[in-house]
Write a protein that holds these residues in place. Structure first.
Motif, PDB file in Angstrom:
ATOM      1  N   GLY A 110      -1.981  -5.382  -9.148  1.00  0.00           N
ATOM      2  CA  GLY A 110      -2.351  -5.582  -7.746  1.00  0.00           C
ATOM      3  C   GLY A 110      -1.456  -6.565  -7.032  1.00  0.00           C
ATOM      4  N   TRP A 111      -1.579  -7.842  -7.385  1.00  0.00           N
ATOM      5  CA  TRP A 111      -0.848  -8.878  -6.659  1.00  0.00           C
ATOM      6  C   TRP A 111       0.657  -8.817  -6.870  1.00  0.00           C
ATOM      7  CZ3 TRP A 111      -3.158 -10.835  -2.811  1.00  0.00           C
ATOM      8  CH2 TRP A 111      -4.520 -11.073  -2.817  1.00  0.00           C
ATOM      9  N   LYS A 112       1.083  -8.569  -8.106  1.00  0.00           N
ATOM     10  CA  LYS A 112       2.520  -8.617  -8.386  1.00  0.00           C
ATOM     11  C   LYS A 112       3.219  -7.282  -8.174  1.00  0.00           C
ATOM     12  CE  LYS A 112       2.022 -12.524 -11.519  1.00  0.00           C
ATOM     13  NZ  LYS A 112       2.084 -13.031 -12.908  1.00  0.00           N
ATOM     14  N   LEU A 113       2.460  -6.241  -7.879  1.00  0.00           N
ATOM     15  CA  LEU A 113       3.064  -4.925  -7.690  1.00  0.00           C
ATOM     16  C   LEU A 113       2.632  -4.341  -6.340  1.00  0.00           C
ATOM     17  CD1 LEU A 113       4.957  -3.274  -9.581  1.00  0.00           C
ATOM     18  CD2 LEU A 113       2.965  -1.849 -10.104  1.00  0.00           C
ATOM     19  N   PHE A 114       1.386  -3.899  -6.245  1.00  0.00           N
ATOM     20  CA  PHE A 114       0.926  -3.227  -5.028  1.00  0.00           C
ATOM     21  C   PHE A 114       0.984  -4.144  -3.812  1.00  0.00           C
ATOM     22  CE2 PHE A 114      -2.415  -1.739  -2.104  1.00  0.00           C
ATOM     23  CZ  PHE A 114      -1.987  -0.439  -1.901  1.00  0.00           C
ATOM     24  N   PHE A 115       0.527  -5.379  -3.977  1.00  0.00           N
ATOM     25  CA  PHE A 115       0.557  -6.322  -2.857  1.00  0.00           C
ATOM     26  C   PHE A 115       1.980  -6.572  -2.395  1.00  0.00           C
ATOM     27  CE2 PHE A 115       1.045 -10.757  -1.439  1.00  0.00           C
ATOM     28  CZ  PHE A 115       0.217 -10.759  -0.334  1.00  0.00           C
ATOM     29  N   GLN A 116       2.877  -6.778  -3.333  1.00  0.00           N
ATOM     30  CA  GLN A 116       4.267  -7.062  -2.971  1.00  0.00           C
ATOM     31  C   GLN A 116       4.933  -5.875  -2.278  1.00  0.00           C
ATOM     32  OE1 GLN A 116       6.255  -9.780  -3.174  1.00  0.00           O
ATOM     33  NE2 GLN A 116       4.545 -11.028  -3.893  1.00  0.00           N
ATOM     34  N   ILE A 117       4.722  -4.680  -2.797  1.00  0.00           N
ATOM     35  CA  ILE A 117       5.456  -3.519  -2.310  1.00  0.00           C
ATOM     36  C   ILE A 117       4.786  -2.860  -1.118  1.00  0.00           C
ATOM     37  CG2 ILE A 117       6.303  -1.219  -2.959  1.00  0.00           C
ATOM     38  CD1 ILE A 117       6.503  -2.273  -5.849  1.00  0.00           C
ATOM     39  N   ALA A 118       3.461  -2.790  -1.118  1.00  0.00           N
ATOM     40  CA  ALA A 118       2.759  -2.037  -0.080  1.00  0.00           C
ATOM     41  C   ALA A 118       2.145  -2.905   1.008  1.00  0.00           C
ATOM     42  CB  ALA A 118       1.666  -1.175  -0.728  1.00  0.00           C
ATOM     43  N   ILE A 119       1.583  -4.061   0.625  1.00  0.00           N
ATOM     44  CA  ILE A 119       0.840  -4.869   1.598  1.00  0.00           C
ATOM     45  C   ILE A 119       1.737  -5.839   2.363  1.00  0.00           C
ATOM     46  CG2 ILE A 119      -0.989  -6.582   1.882  1.00  0.00           C
ATOM     47  CD1 ILE A 119      -2.034  -3.812   1.286  1.00  0.00           C
TER      48      ILE A 119
END
Length: 252
Positions: A110-119
């Protein structure tokens, strides 16, 4: 005795919101969703959720924050069908897996992948931390998947033939990782990949993931209409604030 209606504040893009909605689906609980924009919230939202976390459960005079607290409340007040194993040892193990999902798994997926790339680029208008993403992909995600492979069953779900709290806690984050390019390699983690396939195909997570995926490609203003198209009731009141928040209003 009839119960007051339930409102769940939170966007189904959040794995934690889908976790609670999956439990509600199993137990037949009708929920109206207040689809607050991720990382936004007005002062009224801060009053309801002092740590600015989603989801928030509102049922009459009961207001609860944090998905683990909400899940336990649902199980306590609507015990059938249970989303926890009967054996106390397995119940403890299921709660541990929920804790691992809420903390370690979402930290890396979440934080290190999706949050960084998408959010960050879309909601917060900030640059991606490429080093953080690459370290997660090269080191932390494989370590996490290695551990999960050791707890996966050969067949069925984590604690029997029906999916429960542990399954619904772990599975949602994998969709968020997938949409930003990270899959579970079935050759390296065969039991994890097979379990995930069962959860995503044979439980309420199938419908919820379809909704989340649709929302990820939809403008924020149009997302309530998409939720309604997928058959979800939309709460009348929104707690969107209009300004992006970094850090607060975290999903848990």
């Amino acid at each position: 005795m009839s119960r007051p209606p339930v409102t769940l504040i939170g966007n189904p893009v959040s794995p934690y919101v889908r976790k609670i909605l999956a439990i509600c689906a199993v137990k037949g609980i009708e929920v109206a969703i207040d689809p607050i924009t991720p990382f936004r919230g007005d002062e009224r939202f801060s009053e309801l959720s002092p740590l600015r976390r989603i989801p928030v459960w509102i049922e009459g005079d009961v207001t609860l924050c944090d998905s683990s607290i909400i899940a336990q409340y649902i199980e306590d007040t609507r015990p059938e069908p249970s989303v926890l194993p009967v054996d106390p040892r397995d119940r403890a193990r299921a709660r541990w897996i929920e804790e691992y999902a809420d903390t370690r798994l979402f930290d890396v997926l979440g934080w290190k992948l999706f949050f960084q790339i998408a959010i960050k680029p879309r909601i917060l208008k900030e640059e991606i931390d490429r080093n953080l993403v690459e370290t997660a992909r090269a080191v932390e995600i494989p370590e996490t998947f290695d551990y999960l492979e050791t707890v996966m069953p050969e067949t069925g779900f984590l604690f029997g033939e029906s999916a429960g709290l542990a399954d619904f806690s772990l599975a949602p984050a994998f969709l968020n990782a997938r949409v930003v390019g990270t899959e579970v390699d079935a050759g390296r983690w065969p039991k994890l990949a097979a379990w995930l396939g069962r959860v995503e195909a044979d439980t309420p997570m199938k419908r919820l993931n379809a909704l989340a995926q649709a929302l990820m490609s939809t403008k924020l203003a149009d997302q309530p209409a998409v939720m309604a198209e997928h058959g979800y009731v939309i709460a009348e009141r929104s707690h969107d604030g209009g300004r992006a928040m970094r850090g607060p209003m975290s999903p848990t």
